[in-house]
Design an enzyme around this catalytic site. Structure first.
Site, mmCIF file in Angstrom:
data_model
loop_
_atom_site.group_PDB
_atom_site.id
_atom_site.type_symbol
_atom_site.label_atom_id
_atom_site.label_comp_id
_atom_site.label_asym_id
_atom_site.label_seq_id
_atom_site.Cartn_x
_atom_site.Cartn_y
_atom_site.Cartn_z
ATOM 1 N N ARG A 307 51.651 42.047 38.696
ATOM 2 C CA ARG A 307 51.348 41.944 40.128
ATOM 3 C C ARG A 307 50.308 42.959 40.630
ATOM 4 O O ARG A 307 49.427 42.593 41.413
ATOM 5 C CB ARG A 307 52.631 42.027 40.967
ATOM 6 C CG ARG A 307 53.662 40.946 40.596
ATOM 7 C CD ARG A 307 54.795 40.833 41.591
ATOM 8 N NE ARG A 307 54.339 40.242 42.834
ATOM 9 C CZ ARG A 307 54.131 40.906 43.924
ATOM 10 N NH1 ARG A 307 54.369 42.193 43.977
ATOM 11 N NH2 ARG A 307 53.687 40.303 45.000
ATOM 12 N N CYS A 337 44.879 47.370 26.468
ATOM 13 C CA CYS A 337 43.490 47.783 26.278
ATOM 14 C C CYS A 337 42.521 47.003 27.147
ATOM 15 O O CYS A 337 41.691 46.224 26.659
ATOM 16 C CB CYS A 337 43.136 47.712 24.799
ATOM 17 S SG CYS A 337 43.925 49.075 23.942
ATOM 18 N N TYR A 365 58.868 37.809 40.175
ATOM 19 C CA TYR A 365 57.574 37.649 39.517
ATOM 20 C C TYR A 365 57.223 38.861 38.641
ATOM 21 O O TYR A 365 56.067 39.240 38.527
ATOM 22 C CB TYR A 365 56.465 37.355 40.550
ATOM 23 C CG TYR A 365 56.848 36.217 41.471
ATOM 24 C CD1 TYR A 365 56.853 34.913 41.019
ATOM 25 C CD2 TYR A 365 57.259 36.457 42.790
ATOM 26 C CE1 TYR A 365 57.246 33.859 41.846
ATOM 27 C CE2 TYR A 365 57.648 35.413 43.624
ATOM 28 C CZ TYR A 365 57.641 34.124 43.141
ATOM 29 O OH TYR A 365 58.034 33.085 43.960
HETATM 30 N N1 LLP Z 1 58.928 27.148 46.896
HETATM 31 C C1 LLP Z 1 57.797 26.791 46.262
HETATM 32 C C2 LLP Z 1 57.459 25.367 46.150
HETATM 33 C C3 LLP Z 1 56.966 27.776 45.722
HETATM 34 O O1 LLP Z 1 55.846 27.405 45.110
HETATM 35 C C4 LLP Z 1 57.328 29.144 45.822
HETATM 36 C C5 LLP Z 1 56.475 30.185 45.261
HETATM 37 C C6 LLP Z 1 58.529 29.463 46.482
HETATM 38 C C7 LLP Z 1 59.305 28.431 47.013
HETATM 39 C C8 LLP Z 1 59.022 30.881 46.612
HETATM 40 O O2 LLP Z 1 58.153 31.720 47.319
HETATM 41 P P1 LLP Z 1 58.635 33.224 47.630
HETATM 42 O O3 LLP Z 1 59.858 33.125 48.524
HETATM 43 O O4 LLP Z 1 58.971 33.884 46.358
HETATM 44 O O5 LLP Z 1 57.478 33.867 48.313
HETATM 45 N N2 LLP Z 1 53.484 35.252 41.880
HETATM 46 C C9 LLP Z 1 53.235 35.548 43.283
HETATM 47 C C10 LLP Z 1 53.989 34.638 44.198
HETATM 48 C C11 LLP Z 1 53.681 33.184 43.920
HETATM 49 C C12 LLP Z 1 54.607 32.268 44.627
HETATM 50 C C13 LLP Z 1 54.485 30.895 44.096
HETATM 51 N N3 LLP Z 1 55.341 29.963 44.736
HETATM 52 C C14 LLP Z 1 53.572 37.015 43.549
HETATM 53 O O6 LLP Z 1 54.005 37.702 42.630
HETATM 54 O O7 LLP Z 1 53.362 37.496 44.668
#
Ligand code: LLP
Length: 410
Positions: A307, A337, A365
């Site tokens: 992240r 690296c 994540y």
């Molecule tokens: N529902 C759907 C259809 C999604 O695509 C996502 C996240 C969520 C729910 C949950 O979202 P949250 O509540 O976690 O914000 N890798 C990124 C975040 C990408 C989120 C992708 N979709 C990070 O580390 O910030």
């Protein structure tokens, strides 16, 4: 100046002792924090029939999924593999929502065969689904509401240039396909992004859903997606869940009156449930002074926590081994690296080789986006639950790394 103390204990167990027992690098999760986050959502949305569909992608360890199941909630899965993991954790097909993005239709068919409901995210998928299943399989439609929201461009999913969902401007086309195949649409869905602070955004999304919903007579639920923002450091704002709950529930109840039926309200939190529950403990391998910067090199990197490098995300970091040491500025860097900065310009209690450092907000994540880059092994995972720290994923070994390589004669 000396550092404030950060004796991080989970249910009476210190993170140091967990690192001693299980080694580093190690991801540690506080099960009680996850349970209390679920509770706070249930409380905030107490005036509507709420269903939480935890976004499995945030952290998909079976033990974590079991906690969600134990709290009586469901899951959102984005791949056939996530569906299978959720089933291993004990979820019935009916408790799983499948929200794929541009997958092969064969995968959609596998999900349907397992009895899982599909969230249709394109007009071509609606056509294909309709021609194979007609009105025999209830489905949901993912709408793109054209709302720009989310912490940064990479995690904004509901704007007009996003690949996700079917544009609300294409509602007439959606309705035509529904009519053509007599599709049984039981839900409408939006997910506008991650790290969304304002209640207003969820209300705006709701209004798009409410307007569209009047065209669908068989609805059972409206799904507002996830995206609630959590705090990453002291003083950082987070979504006011009580406010979102009150405002969205009131608007939803008004809508249900108008619709003539009490629907369920679904949400799909990922970060909100697991981000703050997680800690990544690492060991300092080297303290390296250069003419301008003092680097702490640790036994981890972007292969375990991507992240910071991917989103410029801020993860608080503390020295567990010398909590009362004098504060000094450091860049904490990984062993990968290429440029691999985990934390830049941070005041940490004086760090020596061998000290244990802990990164916070590592639940969401973190391991779920980890890789074997540089042929490095993934960390172990530990869950603290009912006062006990238990291993929930073994540390990878060299054999795991080469398991699928096929040796040929060269
Ligand atoms: N529902 C759907 C259809 C999604 O695509 C996502 C996240 C969520 C729910 C949950 O979202 P949250 O509540 O976690 O914000 N890798 C990124 C975040 C990408 C989120 C992708 N979709 C990070 O580390 O910030």
């Amino acid at each position: 100046m000396s550092a404030p103390q950060h004796p991080i204990q989970l249910q009476g167990i210190s993170l140091d002792s967990i690192a001693q027992e299980f080694g580093t690098p190690v991801y540690v999760y506080d099960g009680e924090k996850i349970a209390s986050q679920i509770k706070s959502l249930q409380t905030a949305f107490a005036t509507v029939p709420l269903k939480i569909k935890y976004a499995t992608k945030a952290l998909s360890n079976i033990a974590i999924l079991k906690l969600v199941k134990k709290a009586g909630e469901g899951v959102d899965a984005v791949s056939i593999e996530e569906i299978k993991i959720c089933m291993l954790a004990g979820f019935a097909a009916s408790e799983i929502m499948y929200t794929p993005s541009g997958v092969n239709f064969r995968e959609v068919q596998q999900a349907v065969e397992l009895g899982v409901m599909v969230n249709l995210d394109s007009l071509p998928l609606m056509e294909e689904f309709g021609s194979v299943y007609g009105n025999t399989k209830p489905a949901c439609i993912r709408i793109n509401p054209h709302i720009m929201a989310g912490g940064n461009a990479k995690i904004s999913t509901g704007h007009i240039q996003s690949k996700f969902g079917i544009s609300i401007q294409q509602l007439p086309d959606i309705l035509e396909v529904v009519k053509k195949y007599q599709l049984k649409i039981v839900g409408l869905h939006i997910h506008t992004g991650s790290d969304i602070l304002d209640a207003e955004i969820f209300l705006r999304g709701g209004n798009v859903l409410f307007d569209a919903a009047l065209n669908f007579p068989d609805l059972k639920f409206l799904d507002f997606g996830g995206g609630f923002k959590v705090a990453y450091k002291a003083g950082d704002p987070s979504t006011d869940i009580a406010e979102v709950g009150t405002k969205v529930s009131a608007a939803f109840n008004d809508f249900c009156e108008k619709y003539g039926q009490k629907l369920e309200l679904w949400i799909e939190p990922g970060k909100f449930l697991v981000s703050e529950s997680g800690y990544l403990i690492v060991e300092s391998n080297v303290v390296k002074k250069t003419p301008q910067i003092t680097f702490v090199g640790v036994d981890s990197g972007l292969n375990h926590l991507i992240r910071p490098m991917m989103y410029d995300a801020f993860h608080d970091v503390y020295n567990l081994s010398n909590p009362e040491g004098e504060l000094q500025p450091y860049h904490v860097v990984g062993y990968i690296c290429e440029t691999d900065t985990l934390a830049k310009d941070r005041l940490l209690a004086k760090v020596s080789k061998g000290d244990l450092l802990v990164f916070k907000n590592a639940g969401a994540y973190g391991i779920s986006m980890s890789s074997n880059y540089n042929s490095r092994l993934r960390p172990a995972e530990v869950l603290v639950w009912e006062g006990k720290a238990q291993l929930i994923r073994k540390r990878e070994e060299f054999d795991d790394l080469i398991r699928n390589q096929v040796e040929i004669d060269i």
